[in-house]
Design a protein around this motif. Structure first.
Motif, PDB file in Angstrom:
ATOM      1  N   VAL A 321       0.831  -1.213   0.000  1.00  0.00           N
ATOM      2  CA  VAL A 321       0.000   0.000   0.000  1.00  0.00           C
ATOM      3  C   VAL A 321       0.858   1.252   0.000  1.00  0.00           C
ATOM      4  N   GLY A 322       2.161   1.072  -0.214  1.00  0.00           N
ATOM      5  CA  GLY A 322       3.083   2.194  -0.224  1.00  0.00           C
ATOM      6  C   GLY A 322       3.949   2.230   1.012  1.00  0.00           C
ATOM      7  N   SER A 323       5.119   2.880   0.897  1.00  0.00           N
ATOM      8  CA  SER A 323       6.061   3.033   2.018  1.00  0.00           C
ATOM      9  C   SER A 323       6.517   1.685   2.571  1.00  0.00           C
ATOM     10  N   GLY A 324       6.574   0.682   1.706  1.00  0.00           N
ATOM     11  CA  GLY A 324       7.055  -0.630   2.132  1.00  0.00           C
ATOM     12  C   GLY A 324       6.123  -1.374   3.060  1.00  0.00           C
ATOM     13  N   ARG A 325       4.836  -1.020   3.027  1.00  0.00           N
ATOM     14  CA  ARG A 325       3.867  -1.653   3.917  1.00  0.00           C
ATOM     15  C   ARG A 325       2.856  -2.468   3.118  1.00  0.00           C
ATOM     16  N   PHE A 326       2.303  -3.508   3.787  1.00  0.00           N
ATOM     17  CA  PHE A 326       1.270  -4.334   3.172  1.00  0.00           C
ATOM     18  C   PHE A 326      -0.096  -4.095   3.803  1.00  0.00           C
ATOM     19  N   ALA A 327      -0.120  -3.595   5.028  1.00  0.00           N
ATOM     20  CA  ALA A 327      -1.369  -3.391   5.788  1.00  0.00           C
ATOM     21  C   ALA A 327      -2.159  -4.689   5.885  1.00  0.00           C
ATOM     22  N   PRO A 328      -1.580  -5.726   6.490  1.00  0.00           N
ATOM     23  CA  PRO A 328      -2.221  -7.049   6.515  1.00  0.00           C
ATOM     24  C   PRO A 328      -3.544  -7.092   7.269  1.00  0.00           C
ATOM     25  N   ASN A 329      -3.702  -6.234   8.275  1.00  0.00           N
ATOM     26  CA  ASN A 329      -4.913  -6.277   9.094  1.00  0.00           C
ATOM     27  C   ASN A 329      -5.998  -5.318   8.621  1.00  0.00           C
ATOM     28  N   ALA A 330      -5.702  -4.568   7.550  1.00  0.00           N
ATOM     29  CA  ALA A 330      -6.714  -3.659   6.999  1.00  0.00           C
ATOM     30  C   ALA A 330      -7.797  -4.464   6.296  1.00  0.00           C
ATOM     31  N   ARG A 331      -9.046  -3.972   6.337  1.00  0.00           N
ATOM     32  CA  ARG A 331     -10.147  -4.649   5.652  1.00  0.00           C
ATOM     33  C   ARG A 331      -9.974  -4.456   4.143  1.00  0.00           C
ATOM     34  N   ILE A 332     -10.042  -5.524   3.413  1.00  0.00           N
ATOM     35  CA  ILE A 332      -9.844  -5.448   1.966  1.00  0.00           C
ATOM     36  C   ILE A 332     -11.097  -4.893   1.294  1.00  0.00           C
ATOM     37  N   THR A 333     -10.911  -4.160   0.215  1.00  0.00           N
ATOM     38  CA  THR A 333     -12.047  -3.563  -0.499  1.00  0.00           C
ATOM     39  C   THR A 333     -12.406  -4.392  -1.730  1.00  0.00           C
ATOM     40  N   ARG A 334     -13.576  -4.132  -2.264  1.00  0.00           N
ATOM     41  CA  ARG A 334     -14.053  -4.881  -3.430  1.00  0.00           C
ATOM     42  C   ARG A 334     -13.168  -4.627  -4.652  1.00  0.00           C
ATOM     43  N   GLN A 335     -12.678  -3.421  -4.825  1.00  0.00           N
ATOM     44  CA  GLN A 335     -11.836  -3.165  -5.989  1.00  0.00           C
ATOM     45  C   GLN A 335     -10.456  -3.832  -5.831  1.00  0.00           C
ATOM     46  N   GLU A 336      -9.970  -3.949  -4.601  1.00  0.00           N
ATOM     47  CA  GLU A 336      -8.717  -4.674  -4.364  1.00  0.00           C
ATOM     48  C   GLU A 336      -8.904  -6.160  -4.679  1.00  0.00           C
ATOM     49  N   ILE A 337     -10.043  -6.700  -4.279  1.00  0.00           N
ATOM     50  CA  ILE A 337     -10.355  -8.099  -4.569  1.00  0.00           C
ATOM     51  C   ILE A 337     -10.434  -8.332  -6.069  1.00  0.00           C
ATOM     52  N   ALA A 338     -11.068  -7.425  -6.785  1.00  0.00           N
ATOM     53  CA  ALA A 338     -11.190  -7.553  -8.239  1.00  0.00           C
ATOM     54  C   ALA A 338      -9.811  -7.637  -8.881  1.00  0.00           C
ATOM     55  N   ALA A 339      -8.903  -6.757  -8.450  1.00  0.00           N
ATOM     56  CA  ALA A 339      -7.547  -6.737  -9.010  1.00  0.00           C
ATOM     57  C   ALA A 339      -6.809  -8.036  -8.712  1.00  0.00           C
ATOM     58  N   MET A 340      -6.953  -8.540  -7.497  1.00  0.00           N
ATOM     59  CA  MET A 340      -6.258  -9.773  -7.114  1.00  0.00           C
ATOM     60  C   MET A 340      -6.776 -10.974  -7.892  1.00  0.00           C
ATOM     61  N   MET A 341      -8.084 -11.023  -8.111  1.00  0.00           N
ATOM     62  CA  MET A 341      -8.646 -12.173  -8.822  1.00  0.00           C
ATOM     63  C   MET A 341      -8.255 -12.158 -10.308  1.00  0.00           C
ATOM     64  N   VAL A 342      -8.167 -10.984 -10.896  1.00  0.00           N
ATOM     65  CA  VAL A 342      -7.720 -10.907 -12.291  1.00  0.00           C
ATOM     66  C   VAL A 342      -6.270 -11.354 -12.406  1.00  0.00           C
ATOM     67  N   ARG A 343      -5.434 -10.947 -11.439  1.00  0.00           N
ATOM     68  CA  ARG A 343      -4.029 -11.388 -11.444  1.00  0.00           C
ATOM     69  C   ARG A 343      -3.935 -12.895 -11.255  1.00  0.00           C
ATOM     70  N   ALA A 344      -4.818 -13.444 -10.424  1.00  0.00           N
ATOM     71  CA  ALA A 344      -4.833 -14.900 -10.213  1.00  0.00           C
ATOM     72  C   ALA A 344      -5.197 -15.632 -11.508  1.00  0.00           C
ATOM     73  N   GLU A 345      -6.187 -15.124 -12.214  1.00  0.00           N
ATOM     74  CA  GLU A 345      -6.577 -15.711 -13.502  1.00  0.00           C
ATOM     75  C   GLU A 345      -5.398 -15.678 -14.476  1.00  0.00           C
ATOM     76  N   LYS A 346      -4.721 -14.536 -14.536  1.00  0.00           N
ATOM     77  CA  LYS A 346      -3.593 -14.371 -15.444  1.00  0.00           C
ATOM     78  C   LYS A 346      -2.466 -15.341 -15.097  1.00  0.00           C
ATOM     79  N   LEU A 347      -2.225 -15.520 -13.791  1.00  0.00           N
ATOM     80  CA  LEU A 347      -1.179 -16.442 -13.351  1.00  0.00           C
ATOM     81  C   LEU A 347      -1.453 -17.857 -13.830  1.00  0.00           C
ATOM     82  N   LYS A 348      -2.728 -18.225 -13.875  1.00  0.00           N
ATOM     83  CA  LYS A 348      -3.110 -19.563 -14.309  1.00  0.00           C
ATOM     84  C   LYS A 348      -3.329 -19.639 -15.829  1.00  0.00           C
ATOM     85  N   GLY A 349      -2.913 -18.596 -16.526  1.00  0.00           N
ATOM     86  CA  GLY A 349      -2.956 -18.626 -17.992  1.00  0.00           C
ATOM     87  C   GLY A 349      -4.296 -18.304 -18.600  1.00  0.00           C
ATOM     88  N   LYS A 350      -5.202 -17.685 -17.827  1.00  0.00           N
ATOM     89  CA  LYS A 350      -6.524 -17.323 -18.356  1.00  0.00           C
ATOM     90  C   LYS A 350      -6.633 -15.815 -18.505  1.00  0.00           C
TER      91      LYS A 350
END
Length: 416
Positions: A321-350
């Motif tokens: 999330v910037g400044s070398g941080r991941f913010a692991p305990n922050a609540r994830i947002t719907r747009q963050e989830i969308a980005a992660m799932m698209v990257r997951a699809e791409k990783l699996k060749g879809k």
């Protein structure tokens, strides 16, 4: 005489160097591999150093790593992979930062650590596994096959301490005897048991199944005696009965994406964190743990989801999330989830369609961050995600654990 000594010295030195890095045998039933920094450097590829110990006639495998090598591995963010005839271990030097190691450091002597893998005792399994009791629970044993994992700390080459619990998880892939299964359907019911010496009972470690390679993957911080069983009647969460997402949660539990916790609660209505979602994604994709060079200031090696977060970062599924941080305990947002799932699809060749005009149906589509617009359009167009309502996408809204599992179940189906 002097000329003979001069001639022999290079040969003697060469043999001494080889003996420090190549597999050597102590007892007849042992195969030992000693790693120093040079040997690791020579086997390094993409921040992973892989080694094999495949001697079929030796049932005890010993991996010894010097303290100099451990420091080098830690500095470079290297992950060690050790493959034997029956199992593959993935770990980082963080596993050895135990209280025993801290005590050993005070000696000022050269230190090294050992991982020892050996065939378990069939007699010990039989004596400590109450067949009648576990059958009442729907648990069937696959013979008496077992494996034992232990760790030791050597001071000046002599064993001084036994590791009772590693400082972080090891990821283990163990081959299972497919010919011993009752049916192919039982493969998804395989689980890993660890014998709890203190309480004289078996603890269920769970595990994810790879039917293609016939392996079960699990994680553990505790050394000891391991055994694969078939759990015909797996326990279920006590707080999901009648919940609208119950069938999705159960399906992902069957896939070992969701793991039954000690209190047997899933907490379906609790908002999910960035760390939890990253962990669910890694399990959904069945990724082997990686570390890479990515580091987050707020995710230490002792953080519960450390290895899953590092693995997701290694594959580019998550970013900070910037400044070398991941913010692991922050609540994830719907747009963050969308980005992660698209990257997951791409990783699996879809690849997913990306027509951003599909977002025009939502009144709040302008609230979607520029970096997330394409991803949001892709998950909507593919049907993996829909709006919070017919007219709202709610890109910055948080998500419950139940909602997250439903989305990941759709992702899994899409990948299948």
């Amino acid at each position: 005489m002097k000329s003979m000594v001069k001639w022999l010295m290079p040969i003697i030195l060469g043999m001494m160097i080889l003996s420090s890095v190549l597999p050597v045998s102590g007892a007849e039933d042992e195969e030992t591999l000693r790693l120093n920094r040079e040997y690791i450097e020579n086997n390094l590829q993409n921040n992973r150093a892989a080694f094999k110990m495949m001697h079929t006639e030796r049932n005890v495998k010993k991996l010894e790593i010097t303290d100099e090598a451990l420091k080098y591995i830690e500095e470079k963010g290297i992950q060690i992979t050790l493959e034997t005839n029956h199992m593959t271990l993935d770990f980082t030097p963080a596993i050895f930062k135990t209280k025993e190691w801290q005590t050993a450091l005070k000696s000022g002597e050269p230190l090294s650590v050992q991982l020892i893998i050996k065939r378990g005792s069939g007699i010990k399994v039989t004596e400590n596994f109450d067949q009648w009791y576990y059958q009442q629970l729907g648990i069937d044993r696959l013979g008496t096959s077992s494996w034992e994992l232990s760790g030791e700390i050597l001071v000046a080459g002599v064993k001084q301490y036994e590791i009772h619990e590693f400082a972080s998880n090891l990821s283990i892939r163990l081959k299972y005897p497919s010919e011993a299964l009752i049916s192919v359907a039982d493969e998804n019911k395989l689980t890993m048991f660890l014998f709890n010496e203190t309480q004289s009972k078996w603890d269920d470690l769970g595990g994810s199944i790879d039917r293609v390679n016939k392996t079960i993957r699990f994680q553990t911080k505790t050394p000891g005696l391991f055994m694969i069983v078939v759990n015909q009647k797996p326990q279920q969460f006590t707080d999901i009965r009648g919940h609208w997402a119950e069938s999705d949660i159960l399906a992902m539990t069957e896939k070992k994406v969701v793991i039954l916790s000690g209190d047997r609660k899933f907490y379906p209505n609790r908002e999910i964190t960035r760390a939890e979602f990253a962990s669910f994604v890694v399990r959904t994709l069945g990724l082997i743990h990686e570390t890479g060079t990515q580091r987050f200031q707020d995710v230490g090696v002792d953080y519960p989801y450390y290895q899953d977060i590092m693995t997701a970062a290694y594959h580019g599924i998550v970013t900070g999330v910037g400044s070398g941080r991941f913010a692991p305990n922050a609540r994830i947002t719907r747009q963050e989830i969308a980005a992660m799932m698209v990257r997951a699809e791409k990783l699996k060749g879809k690849s997913l369609p990306a027509d951003q005009s599909v977002l025009n149906r939502y009144q709040d589509q302008r609230e979607i961050a520029l970096w997330a617009r394409e991803s949001c359009a892709q998950v909507v167009q593919s049907g993996i995600m829909v709006g919070k309502s017919d007219r709202l996408f709610a890109p910055k809204s948080t998500v419950t654990r139940a909602e997250a599992i439903v989305l990941l179940h759709r992702l899994a189906k899409n990948l299948d």
